[in-house]
Scaffold this motif. Sequence first.
Motif, PDB file in Angstrom:
ATOM      1  N   ILE A 264      34.576  40.802  40.975  1.00  0.00           N
ATOM      2  CA  ILE A 264      33.953  39.658  40.298  1.00  0.00           C
ATOM      3  C   ILE A 264      32.883  39.035  41.192  1.00  0.00           C
ATOM      4  O   ILE A 264      31.780  38.711  40.739  1.00  0.00           O
ATOM      5  CB  ILE A 264      35.019  38.618  39.905  1.00  0.00           C
ATOM      6  N   VAL A 265      33.185  38.888  42.489  1.00  0.00           N
ATOM      7  CA  VAL A 265      32.204  38.301  43.408  1.00  0.00           C
ATOM      8  C   VAL A 265      30.967  39.180  43.500  1.00  0.00           C
ATOM      9  O   VAL A 265      29.828  38.682  43.468  1.00  0.00           O
ATOM     10  CB  VAL A 265      32.841  38.101  44.798  1.00  0.00           C
ATOM     11  N   LEU A 266      31.148  40.479  43.593  1.00  0.00           N
ATOM     12  CA  LEU A 266      30.009  41.390  43.659  1.00  0.00           C
ATOM     13  C   LEU A 266      29.200  41.351  42.368  1.00  0.00           C
ATOM     14  O   LEU A 266      27.964  41.433  42.395  1.00  0.00           O
ATOM     15  CB  LEU A 266      30.488  42.817  43.952  1.00  0.00           C
ATOM     16  N   ASP A 267      29.878  41.214  41.226  1.00  0.00           N
ATOM     17  CA  ASP A 267      29.170  41.114  39.948  1.00  0.00           C
ATOM     18  C   ASP A 267      28.376  39.807  39.866  1.00  0.00           C
ATOM     19  O   ASP A 267      27.249  39.793  39.348  1.00  0.00           O
ATOM     20  CB  ASP A 267      30.160  41.207  38.793  1.00  0.00           C
ATOM     21  N   LEU A 268      28.939  38.720  40.365  1.00  0.00           N
ATOM     22  CA  LEU A 268      28.216  37.446  40.389  1.00  0.00           C
ATOM     23  C   LEU A 268      26.938  37.582  41.209  1.00  0.00           C
ATOM     24  O   LEU A 268      25.865  37.132  40.797  1.00  0.00           O
ATOM     25  CB  LEU A 268      29.102  36.343  40.968  1.00  0.00           C
TER      26      LEU A 268
END
Length: 369
Positions: free
Chosen positions: A222-226
């Motif tokens: 999720i952090v990488l997608d953000l």
Amino acid sequence: MSAAPQSAGPQSAGPQSAVPQPATPPPGTSPDDAPAARRTAAELVAALPPSPAIWCSGLRKSFGRRPAVQDVSFEVGRGEVVGLLGPNGAGKTTVIKMLLGLVRPDGGESMLLGRPTTDPAARARVGYLPELFRYQPWLTAAEVMAFHVRLAQVDVAERERLDRLALVGLAGRADDRVGGFSKGMQQRLGLAVALVVRPQLVVLDEPTSALDPLGRADVRDIVLDLRAHGVAVLLNSHLIGEVERVCDRVVILDGGRVAASGSLAELLGQREVRLRLSGVTADVAARLAATGSVREADGWYTLSLPADDAAVPLTDPADDAAVPLTDPVPDLVRDLVRLGARVHAVEPGRITLEDRLLGILRSGHGGDA
């Protein structure tokens, strides 16, 4: 949120004050040139880089006589993931709460998304997952999401709210009461709440503290997608391996001060390679020393090499010419064999972020990288 009314400024008395007056063009500009001048100014403003997602300078906070945060300064760029590291009591959570307006600083300045943190509008597009939180146990997960959307005064459709629950692995639990959730499920719900207002900045305070390995991997994705979508993330975590995997830069706090900060390459600064050698002559020892600092123990030679992104000038014995290479190990092994050494093993290694963090904390301050 509705915009604050604009200040009217001083006006002359009488009815004529209500009549709009034409804007006065800049000196030396004819009225016909004014629209073009305004367009040029607008284009110049549009071309400016966006303000940092987080900017703070000289933040200070004491509780009683105990200083908790002392002269902390750093920034987080748009679409950047920055890790906030340090031991317990270093001031990390206090810094986060000052940035979000939850704790009043004793001194210093800070801005979120280009606005002072004292302005409530600065937090309208900020998602926050606190370290400790508790939702009303009688509410369902869907009701918690709807409640926080109303608090944020942002129009988010029900379908989008359910999508956020699905993103964190709670797709089938939207209608279940929060009181029946495990700690890990509540942590997932907290992450969904932080993401539901379409934030431009997400602040995560120990987001994986109650999660199993699969949950931690989900948070990492999720952090990488953000980041891929241009959302900035400030991540406070004790799981240094997770920070090393997702963060672009790291800020290390110790005793309420910034002990070190920089990119991972800047902070780690070097990597290591271990070689098991025999037949080490003076020429072999000189070749090892030319590559990097050397430590020897029981036939193992450990070389500390510069960071990956720094070119290493090597000397080729064949033509005595300097050859810039980013990885010196293959040519080093070739030269050692050519000089008569026997190479029994080569083990590449790397100084980890944990090693660097422990070194900084044990030695006091490491300074900015």
